[in-house]
Design a protein around this motif. Structure first.
Motif, PDB file in Angstrom:
ATOM      1  N   ILE A   1     -12.807 -33.257 -29.528  1.00  0.00           N
ATOM      2  CA  ILE A   1     -14.070 -33.367 -30.273  1.00  0.00           C
ATOM      3  C   ILE A   1     -15.479 -33.491 -29.505  1.00  0.00           C
ATOM      4  CG2 ILE A   1     -15.472 -34.707 -31.932  1.00  0.00           C
ATOM      5  CD1 ILE A   1     -12.791 -34.766 -33.575  1.00  0.00           C
ATOM      6  N   ARG A   2     -16.531 -32.818 -29.606  1.00  0.00           N
ATOM      7  CA  ARG A   2     -17.568 -33.080 -28.829  1.00  0.00           C
ATOM      8  C   ARG A   2     -18.619 -33.252 -29.665  1.00  0.00           C
ATOM      9  NH1 ARG A   2     -13.947 -33.302 -26.186  1.00  0.00           N
ATOM     10  NH2 ARG A   2     -13.235 -32.092 -24.124  1.00  0.00           N
ATOM     11  N   GLU A   3     -19.810 -34.121 -29.058  1.00  0.00           N
ATOM     12  CA  GLU A   3     -20.943 -34.340 -29.830  1.00  0.00           C
ATOM     13  C   GLU A   3     -21.836 -33.075 -30.229  1.00  0.00           C
ATOM     14  OE1 GLU A   3     -25.033 -36.893 -29.083  1.00  0.00           O
ATOM     15  OE2 GLU A   3     -23.870 -36.170 -27.422  1.00  0.00           O
ATOM     16  N   GLY A   4     -22.218 -33.037 -31.485  1.00  0.00           N
ATOM     17  CA  GLY A   4     -22.721 -31.741 -32.146  1.00  0.00           C
ATOM     18  C   GLY A   4     -21.904 -31.123 -33.063  1.00  0.00           C
ATOM     19  N   ASP A   5     -20.486 -31.180 -32.895  1.00  0.00           N
ATOM     20  CA  ASP A   5     -19.626 -30.415 -33.630  1.00  0.00           C
ATOM     21  C   ASP A   5     -19.697 -30.589 -35.022  1.00  0.00           C
ATOM     22  OD1 ASP A   5     -18.399 -29.442 -31.146  1.00  0.00           O
ATOM     23  OD2 ASP A   5     -16.646 -30.606 -31.340  1.00  0.00           O
ATOM     24  N   ALA A   6     -19.380 -29.547 -35.815  1.00  0.00           N
ATOM     25  CA  ALA A   6     -19.670 -29.398 -37.315  1.00  0.00           C
ATOM     26  C   ALA A   6     -18.148 -29.847 -37.765  1.00  0.00           C
ATOM     27  CB  ALA A   6     -19.656 -28.110 -37.820  1.00  0.00           C
ATOM     28  N   VAL A   7     -18.169 -30.646 -39.036  1.00  0.00           N
ATOM     29  CA  VAL A   7     -17.230 -31.146 -39.800  1.00  0.00           C
ATOM     30  C   VAL A   7     -17.131 -30.477 -40.937  1.00  0.00           C
ATOM     31  CG1 VAL A   7     -15.777 -33.008 -40.844  1.00  0.00           C
ATOM     32  CG2 VAL A   7     -17.010 -33.736 -38.751  1.00  0.00           C
ATOM     33  N   LEU A   8     -15.625 -29.672 -41.151  1.00  0.00           N
ATOM     34  CA  LEU A   8     -15.520 -28.908 -42.484  1.00  0.00           C
ATOM     35  C   LEU A   8     -14.622 -29.402 -43.417  1.00  0.00           C
ATOM     36  CD1 LEU A   8     -15.633 -25.291 -40.572  1.00  0.00           C
ATOM     37  CD2 LEU A   8     -17.997 -26.718 -41.175  1.00  0.00           C
ATOM     38  N   VAL A   9     -14.649 -29.236 -44.636  1.00  0.00           N
ATOM     39  CA  VAL A   9     -13.382 -29.307 -45.349  1.00  0.00           C
ATOM     40  C   VAL A   9     -13.313 -28.066 -46.312  1.00  0.00           C
ATOM     41  CG1 VAL A   9     -14.955 -30.214 -47.633  1.00  0.00           C
ATOM     42  CG2 VAL A   9     -12.491 -30.944 -47.284  1.00  0.00           C
ATOM     43  N   SER A  10     -11.948 -27.701 -46.643  1.00  0.00           N
ATOM     44  CA  SER A  10     -11.718 -26.189 -47.221  1.00  0.00           C
ATOM     45  C   SER A  10     -11.995 -26.413 -48.752  1.00  0.00           C
ATOM     46  CB  SER A  10     -10.180 -25.929 -46.716  1.00  0.00           C
ATOM     47  OG  SER A  10      -9.202 -26.810 -47.436  1.00  0.00           O
ATOM     48  N   GLY A  11     -12.276 -27.294 -49.336  1.00  0.00           N
ATOM     49  CA  GLY A  11     -12.281 -27.530 -50.469  1.00  0.00           C
ATOM     50  C   GLY A  11     -12.517 -28.700 -51.457  1.00  0.00           C
ATOM     51  N   THR A  12     -12.607 -28.861 -52.631  1.00  0.00           N
ATOM     52  CA  THR A  12     -12.889 -30.157 -53.240  1.00  0.00           C
ATOM     53  C   THR A  12     -11.998 -31.144 -53.190  1.00  0.00           C
ATOM     54  OG1 THR A  12     -11.653 -29.125 -55.169  1.00  0.00           O
ATOM     55  CG2 THR A  12     -13.947 -28.823 -55.369  1.00  0.00           C
ATOM     56  N   VAL A  13     -12.531 -32.392 -52.763  1.00  0.00           N
ATOM     57  CA  VAL A  13     -11.519 -33.523 -52.540  1.00  0.00           C
ATOM     58  C   VAL A  13     -11.101 -34.491 -53.578  1.00  0.00           C
ATOM     59  CG1 VAL A  13     -12.664 -33.545 -50.289  1.00  0.00           C
ATOM     60  CG2 VAL A  13     -13.395 -35.287 -51.916  1.00  0.00           C
ATOM     61  N   GLY A  14     -10.269 -35.185 -53.456  1.00  0.00           N
ATOM     62  CA  GLY A  14      -9.489 -36.014 -54.458  1.00  0.00           C
ATOM     63  C   GLY A  14      -8.704 -35.701 -55.349  1.00  0.00           C
ATOM     64  N   ASP A  15      -8.552 -34.236 -55.593  1.00  0.00           N
ATOM     65  CA  ASP A  15      -7.940 -33.587 -56.802  1.00  0.00           C
ATOM     66  C   ASP A  15      -6.322 -34.096 -57.070  1.00  0.00           C
ATOM     67  OD1 ASP A  15     -10.009 -32.148 -56.323  1.00  0.00           O
ATOM     68  OD2 ASP A  15      -9.241 -30.029 -56.612  1.00  0.00           O
ATOM     69  N   HIS A  16      -5.729 -34.204 -55.882  1.00  0.00           N
ATOM     70  CA  HIS A  16      -4.223 -34.517 -55.864  1.00  0.00           C
ATOM     71  C   HIS A  16      -4.088 -36.302 -56.508  1.00  0.00           C
ATOM     72  CE1 HIS A  16       0.080 -34.820 -55.574  1.00  0.00           C
ATOM     73  NE2 HIS A  16      -0.194 -36.051 -54.632  1.00  0.00           N
ATOM     74  N   GLY A  17      -4.761 -36.808 -55.788  1.00  0.00           N
ATOM     75  CA  GLY A  17      -4.684 -38.436 -56.116  1.00  0.00           C
ATOM     76  C   GLY A  17      -5.057 -38.731 -57.720  1.00  0.00           C
ATOM     77  N   THR A  18      -6.136 -38.218 -57.997  1.00  0.00           N
ATOM     78  CA  THR A  18      -6.560 -38.467 -59.432  1.00  0.00           C
ATOM     79  C   THR A  18      -5.655 -37.746 -60.392  1.00  0.00           C
ATOM     80  OG1 THR A  18      -8.145 -36.531 -59.193  1.00  0.00           O
ATOM     81  CG2 THR A  18      -8.980 -38.878 -58.803  1.00  0.00           C
ATOM     82  N   ALA A  19      -5.136 -36.650 -60.108  1.00  0.00           N
ATOM     83  CA  ALA A  19      -4.408 -35.783 -61.037  1.00  0.00           C
ATOM     84  C   ALA A  19      -3.031 -36.935 -61.303  1.00  0.00           C
ATOM     85  CB  ALA A  19      -4.074 -34.516 -60.681  1.00  0.00           C
ATOM     86  N   VAL A  20      -2.498 -37.276 -60.319  1.00  0.00           N
ATOM     87  CA  VAL A  20      -1.005 -37.864 -60.391  1.00  0.00           C
ATOM     88  C   VAL A  20      -1.441 -39.338 -60.860  1.00  0.00           C
ATOM     89  CG1 VAL A  20       0.445 -39.104 -58.931  1.00  0.00           C
ATOM     90  CG2 VAL A  20      -0.313 -37.103 -58.385  1.00  0.00           C
ATOM     91  N   MET A  21      -2.572 -39.836 -60.650  1.00  0.00           N
ATOM     92  CA  MET A  21      -2.861 -41.447 -61.288  1.00  0.00           C
ATOM     93  C   MET A  21      -3.060 -41.098 -62.743  1.00  0.00           C
ATOM     94  SD  MET A  21      -2.471 -43.859 -59.398  1.00  0.00           S
ATOM     95  CE  MET A  21      -3.277 -45.137 -59.945  1.00  0.00           C
TER      96      MET A  21
END
Length: 332
Positions: A158-178
């Motif tokens: 990792i280097r300064e200025g790099d972009a952080v990406l996520v491939s989609g919506t977060v938290g789906d699995h944990g909340t569905a199971v709970m």
């Protein structure tokens, strides 16, 4: 460290890290293990990627998946996050006396179907049966092996200025199971449980300069990103308004007193890429259904070394630490 093991040692957060570093790594220390990735890259002529995972999710069946599908996806994804092409899995079953044969066959069929779709074969395994009341239905361990196709991934890149990406919506699995565990209506909320090997391959082909990949399972997005930068000279800043969260997940988290950034995901990946390659990376992710909601959620900065910060819609900032305590036990 505590004298006994408590549930929060399995949370994927601070105590899990302590257990790994103070006990497991101390006992088994070697260069492949010391990297502490999702899997180990093994030395040799044609480098191999090896990973193993155990699954104790409760309930066994939940909207969007089951323990069988989860056990295949989990190990396949760990190999893919190392830049490997998964090929073969093992399957070890610990069955509880009294488990319905129909439930076992449903789980095995789910594993077989997921393996077929993913292009891996389940080639070896083991079965044990424990007394009633000692196993909670079924526990599964899968180990996987694959070929390294994209070497050099790791948080140290990792280097300064790099972009952080996520491939989609977060938290789906944990909340569905709970919600399923507590007998609450799920509506449209489903686990995101899915194999990520094709998505990871598409991204790495499009952007070979990708620094690191990781699937944010236990401990969620916040804990995983903390692992990228802890003890280093760089930090990460996230933009809260850019993080995709389904309204149903947000509502469920408010009901359960959870934070989506700490909820488990089983079909999403995090990627850090050079800033100038961010749009190419997003296009690659969005070209497949598993990445249709991919987003740029933050950047790497030298201003806050070793810290993950979140910029709120009002312009304030708060520090996100690793998960503390057992927010979501038995989630995978």
């Amino acid at each position: 460290m505590d004298e006994i093991i408590t549930l929060d040692y399995g949370s994927g957060g601070k105590k899990t890290s302590r257990l790994i570093e103070e006990s497991i790594l101390h006992a088994f220390d070697n260069p492949a293990l010391r990297a502490l990735g999702d899997g180990a890259v093994l030395p040799g002529g044609e480098q191999l990627v090896f990973s193993t995972d155990s699954f104790v999710v409760n309930p066994l069946f939940f909207p969007g998946g089951d323990i069988g599908k989860l056990s295949v996806c989990g190990t396949v994804n760990d190999i893919a996050m190392c830049g490997g092409k998964p090929l073969y899995l093992s399957c070890a079953l610990i069955l509880e006396e009294g488990l319905a044969r129909a439930d076992l066959e449903r789980i095995l069929a789910s594993m077989a179907e997921t393996a077929r779709k993913t292009g891996v074969q389940i080639v070896t395994g083991d079965t044990k049966v424990v007394e009633k009341g000692r196993g909670d239905g079924v526990y599964i361990n899968t180990a996987g092996i694959g070929l390294l196709r994209h070497p050099g991934l790791g948080p140290e890149k990792i280097r300064e200025g790099d972009a952080v990406l996520v491939s989609g919506t977060v938290g789906d699995h944990g909340t569905a199971v709970m919600l399923a565990r507590n007998g609450l209506a799920q509506g449209e909320l489903r686990s995101d449980c899915a194999p990520l090997n094709e998505l990871a391959e598409r991204l790495l082909q499009a952007v070979p300069e990708t620094r690191v990949l990781r699937d944010p399972t236990r401990g969620g997005v916040a804990t995983t990103l903390n692992e990228f930068i802890e003890g280093g000279t760089l930090g990460i800043e996230l933009e809260e308004r850019s993080i995709p969260v389904r309204p149903a997940v947000q509502a469920a988290c408010e009901l359960l007193g959870l934070d989506p950034l700490y909820c488990a995901n089983e079909g999403k990946l995090l990627a850090v890429v050079p800033a100038e390659k961010a749009e190419e990376a997003l296009a690659a992710l969005r070209s497949l259904p598993e990445g249709e909601n991919a987003a740029r959620i933050g950047f790497v900065t030298a201003a806050t070394p070793g810290k993950l910060t979140l910029r709120t819609p009002l312009g304030g900032r708060r520090v996100l630490q690793k998960l503390t305590g057992a927010q979501l036990p038995r989630i995978c």
